[in-house]
Design a protein around this motif. Sequence first.
Motif, PDB file in Angstrom:
ATOM      1  N   SER A 132       0.798  -1.184  -0.022  1.00 34.34           N
ATOM      2  CA  SER A 132       0.045   0.081  -0.104  1.00 34.34           C
ATOM      3  C   SER A 132       0.984   1.145  -0.063  1.00 34.34           C
ATOM      4  N   SER A 156      -0.221  -4.474  -3.591  1.00 43.26           N
ATOM      5  CA  SER A 156      -1.243  -3.500  -3.700  1.00 43.26           C
ATOM      6  C   SER A 156      -0.887  -2.054  -3.350  1.00 43.26           C
ATOM      7  N   TRP A 158      -0.148   1.862  -3.418  1.00 44.50           N
ATOM      8  CA  TRP A 158      -0.933   3.200  -3.467  1.00 44.50           C
ATOM      9  C   TRP A 158      -0.277   3.755  -4.370  1.00 44.50           C
ATOM     10  N   TYR A 195     -11.518  -2.404   5.680  1.00 44.55           N
ATOM     11  CA  TYR A 195     -10.409  -3.495   5.458  1.00 44.55           C
ATOM     12  C   TYR A 195      -9.854  -4.110   6.822  1.00 44.55           C
ATOM     13  N   THR A 250      -1.899  -7.305  -7.194  1.00 43.04           N
ATOM     14  CA  THR A 250      -3.152  -6.660  -6.690  1.00 43.04           C
ATOM     15  C   THR A 250      -4.262  -7.802  -6.468  1.00 43.04           C
ATOM     16  N   SER A 254     -12.132  -4.167  -7.101  1.00 41.57           N
ATOM     17  CA  SER A 254     -12.186  -3.270  -5.936  1.00 41.57           C
ATOM     18  C   SER A 254     -13.621  -3.223  -5.487  1.00 41.57           C
ATOM     19  N   ASP A 268     -10.619  -5.516  -2.972  1.00 42.92           N
ATOM     20  CA  ASP A 268      -9.848  -4.527  -2.368  1.00 42.92           C
ATOM     21  C   ASP A 268     -10.730  -3.307  -1.932  1.00 42.92           C
ATOM     22  N   HIS A 297      -7.130  -6.147  -0.007  1.00 41.50           N
ATOM     23  CA  HIS A 297      -6.122  -4.991  -0.141  1.00 41.50           C
ATOM     24  C   HIS A 297      -4.798  -5.517  -0.044  1.00 41.50           C
TER      25      HIS A 297
END
Length: 335
Positions: A132, A156, A158, A195, A250, A254, A268, A297
């Motif tokens: 992330s 995953s 960001w 999450y 990933t 989502s 996610d 996630h």
Amino acid sequence: MDWSTDILGMDFQSRVLDAEGPDGVLRRATLVRYRPESMTQEARETHGALLFLHGWSDYFFNVELARFWARNGYEFYALDMHNHGRSLIYGSHGGYVANLGDYDAEISRAIEVIRSDSPAHRRDNLAMMGHSTGGLIAALWTSKHAGQVQHLILNSPWLEMHGNSIVRRAAQVMVGPLAKLRPEMVLRLPERGFYFRSISNTAEGEWPLDEKYRPPLAFPVRAGWLRAVLAGHSQVARGLDLDIPVLVLTSAASANGMVWQESMRRSDAVLDVGIIALRAMALGRSVTLERVDGGLHDVFLSAPNVRADAYARLSRWIRGYMEDGLPQERQEGDA
């Protein structure tokens, strides 16, 4: 400072790291290593070492991940960065940073310790793994420190805001002036604990999380922190031109919304995986993208069958990229 038994038990040790940034501020982080008593010296003399960076409002706790890397011939280390997890200081703003580059000194210090802790023949074989926001930080650090890391694995990461760069630029216009005047101001954004709910064994997940280190609703979002993250996203969008192999994992889907949905147990619930997959291609010249069906996630915290798939994909990449460059006699000896 010496290593001492970590909160994860006898097979894990930790030590405090103090590192001074270019701004002159001394920041405290915590380095964790996996060093099981059953591991012989011969077993330690394998391929290299891996440093793991956690996500925002998080800390290292995934003992399964550490054991995976040890089985694959890599000594495992994890860094609880300043203002996170084991490195939280009472009265400080949890998770706050005004510039993602403020993590650089503690990461560099961790790598110094790892190299001094490793047999001489492995000190130049280092991999980094980030989840992330930790994935964003790992990618940015690696781009600024060429030659220090030989392989990069992002879980995953960001790399961009939801939607596209237009959303990011709009957010920068709104947050920029506020962050300049009142960087530590808390932004009143919707609080979602979905999450946490999907991974914690107190809810829908299976992982024992210490809420002292990983709060269910995450840390408050502050203007200066959000400006720093958006600036990191802009750097990625312009291209990092990494010249090492990069793996990005990933979820395949989502799940967004203001109320809990069952789909959040197999997708996610934090990031837009579509835009993350697109931004991954801007990281460098050799990028592998793996999209894991049913992944959370953190794909390595997913349901057992899903994370088994994620580990299988990671193992395949290790064989193809990380083991491919080893001396032939070393590969034959590890068979």
